[in-house]
Design an enzyme around this catalytic site. Structure first.
Site, PDB file in Angstrom:
ATOM      1  N   PRO A  72       0.786  -1.248   0.000  1.00  0.00           N
ATOM      2  CA  PRO A  72       0.000   0.000   0.000  1.00  0.00           C
ATOM      3  C   PRO A  72       0.816   1.295   0.000  1.00  0.00           C
ATOM      4  O   PRO A  72       0.732   2.104   0.925  1.00  0.00           O
ATOM      5  CB  PRO A  72      -0.842  -0.137   1.269  1.00  0.00           C
ATOM      6  N   CYS A  73       1.573   1.518  -1.062  1.00  0.00           N
ATOM      7  CA  CYS A  73       2.351   2.761  -1.173  1.00  0.00           C
ATOM      8  C   CYS A  73       1.462   4.003  -1.236  1.00  0.00           C
ATOM      9  O   CYS A  73       1.932   5.109  -1.008  1.00  0.00           O
ATOM     10  CB  CYS A  73       3.260   2.709  -2.400  1.00  0.00           C
TER      11      CYS A  73
END
Length: 167
Positions: free
Chosen positions: A130-131
């Site tokens: 989840p950047c």
């Protein structure tokens, strides 16, 4: 943690399949060899032109993309340097519905904000790692190497969806 990642060093199969997974935030293309994901990327084609899939792993990914509280366990091929893997592992620890700045993440991994931003840009598994939860101090920051356009729209959709889920 909604996502459990099992890092895989060696692939048992050499054949690669490509499956497009529609979700409420966009279409994620998953490249896989057997049950191991070797990469993901957001694509920008209309959902109507996609064929249906019945792959168990892709169905689980779709459930996770539509509801990040869904517990996803996925095998990912190891990619990147030791530093980038450290950054990506730390990103996976960011709680659902929360965001952290590039500079705060850099402090956690003992590096600079630009190096962390580059690791985020080069994330080989957007939608899984989840950047999108990493933001600039004074703005949304970038996503997948872009600071405007469709990638930023996906980042905003992901953050907004997660914020609604934790209320």
């Amino acid at each position: 943690m909604p996502v459990t990642i099992n890092w895989v060093d060696h692939l048992k199969k050499r054949e690669v399949s490509c499956i497009k997974i529609p979700s409420s935030v966009g279409v994620l293309t998953a490249h896989q060899s057997g049950n191991v994901l070797i990469g993901t990327e957001w694509c920008f084609q209309s959902i109507e032109s996609l064929s249906l899939f019945d792959d168990k792993q892709c169905i689980q990914i779709q459930r996770y993309l539509n509801n990040p509280t869904y517990l996803l366990e996925v095998d990912l091929q190891i990619k990147g340097t030791g530093f980038r893997n450290q950054v990506w592992a730390e990103i996976c620890r960011i709680p659902l519905g929360q965001a952290i700045s590039y500079s705060d993440l850099a402090r956690k991994v003992g590096s600079g904000a630009r190096a962390v931003a580059n690791a985020c840009r080069d994330n080989p598994f957007p939608g899984i790692i989840p950047c999108h939860r990493v933001v600039a101090v004074s703005s949304m920051g970038g996503y997948m190497g872009e600071t405007s356009g469709k990638c930023i729209e996906i980042k905003e959709r992901l953050l907004n969806m997660e914020a609604l889920l934790i209320v």
